[in-house]
Design a protein around this motif. Structure first.
Motif, mmCIF file in Angstrom:
data_model
loop_
_atom_site.group_PDB
_atom_site.id
_atom_site.type_symbol
_atom_site.label_atom_id
_atom_site.label_comp_id
_atom_site.label_asym_id
_atom_site.label_seq_id
_atom_site.Cartn_x
_atom_site.Cartn_y
_atom_site.Cartn_z
ATOM 1 N N ASN A 35 0.473 -34.802 41.900
ATOM 2 C CA ASN A 35 0.123 -34.253 40.593
ATOM 3 C C ASN A 35 -0.971 -33.176 40.608
ATOM 4 O O ASN A 35 -1.062 -32.394 39.668
ATOM 5 C CB ASN A 35 -0.278 -35.373 39.642
ATOM 6 C CG ASN A 35 0.867 -36.327 39.405
ATOM 7 O OD1 ASN A 35 0.935 -37.385 40.035
ATOM 8 N ND2 ASN A 35 1.780 -35.970 38.526
ATOM 9 N N ARG A 75 -5.902 -27.676 38.606
ATOM 10 C CA ARG A 75 -4.567 -27.318 38.118
ATOM 11 C C ARG A 75 -3.624 -28.436 38.561
ATOM 12 O O ARG A 75 -3.607 -28.801 39.737
ATOM 13 C CB ARG A 75 -4.145 -25.974 38.719
ATOM 14 C CG ARG A 75 -2.844 -25.440 38.150
ATOM 15 C CD ARG A 75 -2.499 -24.052 38.688
ATOM 16 N NE ARG A 75 -2.297 -24.056 40.137
ATOM 17 C CZ ARG A 75 -3.130 -23.535 41.035
ATOM 18 N NH1 ARG A 75 -4.248 -22.964 40.658
ATOM 19 N NH2 ARG A 75 -2.856 -23.593 42.325
ATOM 20 N N GLY A 76 -2.918 -28.994 37.621
ATOM 21 C CA GLY A 76 -2.053 -30.105 37.985
ATOM 22 C C GLY A 76 -0.870 -30.274 37.049
ATOM 23 O O GLY A 76 -0.713 -29.547 36.084
ATOM 24 N N GLU A 77 -0.041 -31.233 37.373
ATOM 25 C CA GLU A 77 1.115 -31.602 36.560
ATOM 26 C C GLU A 77 0.896 -33.005 36.029
ATOM 27 O O GLU A 77 0.308 -33.848 36.708
ATOM 28 C CB GLU A 77 2.395 -31.553 37.392
ATOM 29 C CG GLU A 77 2.787 -30.163 37.817
ATOM 30 C CD GLU A 77 4.083 -30.141 38.618
ATOM 31 O OE1 GLU A 77 4.654 -31.220 38.885
ATOM 32 O OE2 GLU A 77 4.508 -29.046 38.995
ATOM 33 N N LYS A 132 -2.185 -29.757 41.891
ATOM 34 C CA LYS A 132 -1.573 -28.583 42.520
ATOM 35 C C LYS A 132 -2.594 -27.600 43.069
ATOM 36 O O LYS A 132 -2.252 -26.722 43.844
ATOM 37 C CB LYS A 132 -0.656 -27.865 41.517
ATOM 38 C CG LYS A 132 0.463 -28.742 40.999
ATOM 39 C CD LYS A 132 1.326 -29.239 42.130
ATOM 40 C CE LYS A 132 2.423 -30.155 41.644
ATOM 41 N NZ LYS A 132 3.150 -30.784 42.727
#
Length: 174
Positions: free
Chosen positions: A100, A85-87, A102
């Motif tokens: 980045n 899960r990331g940005e 998460k």
């Protein structure tokens, strides 16, 4: 055996299904490794202690393999893998793990088999049925516009399949 459900009204005005009623699966009990081993012992020649030892080793081995960026497939069961899960970053140069990424999570995909007619069936839900859970606090006999305030006493215009737990079992496909 059936999967139980209770009706739940979406109360958040920002949600896509705001004001609508949806079924939510009800969990009636958690079956842990010890209980699984007890049940399995009845159906095979292994003793409970042996089954617990194998399951414990399976969990440890799966964790090692998943953390080594591998997919773990248990034939007849399904596959596990790690998801991230990331940005997003504006550019590849702007990407950093600490900023980045998460979190991590485990993804499970049940095994799918194709029957003689070409229909795909997921292992764990083949032949499954659903039934309204006992003691459902939602009154399904009142019309939707009877002054519901979003609490548990609102109504649905859809008939209930079984009232408060004495209902029918409805087979569900996938």
């Amino acid at each position: 055996m059936s999967v139980f459900y209770r009706l739940s009204k979406v109360t958040s005005p920002k949600a896509k299904g705001y004001g609508k009623w949806y079924p939510r699966a009800v969990i009636t009990q958690t079956v842990d490794t010890e209980m699984l081993a007890t049940i399995m012992q009845r159906n095979c020649t292994l003793k409970k202690a042996d089954i617990v030892a194998v399951i414990s080793e399976l969990i440890e081995t799966m964790a090692d393999q998943l953390q080594d960026s591998k997919r773990v497939k248990l034939n007849g069961f399904g596959s596990f893998k790690i998801g991230i899960r990331g940005e997003g970053a504006d550019s590849a140069a702007d990407f950093s793990i600490s900023k980045n990424i998460k979190g991590l999570h485990v993804l499970f995909q049940p095994e799918v088999k194709t029957d003689g007619s070409g229909l795909r069936q997921k292992t764990f839900i083949t032949g499954c049925s659903v039934q309204e859970a006992p003691k459902n606090d939602v009154d399904t006999t009142k019309p939707a516009n009877s002054g519901s305030n979003g609490g548990g006493n609102g109504g649905s215009t859809q008939p209930s399949n079984g009232g408060n737990g004495g209902g029918s079992h409805e087979p569900i496909g996938d």
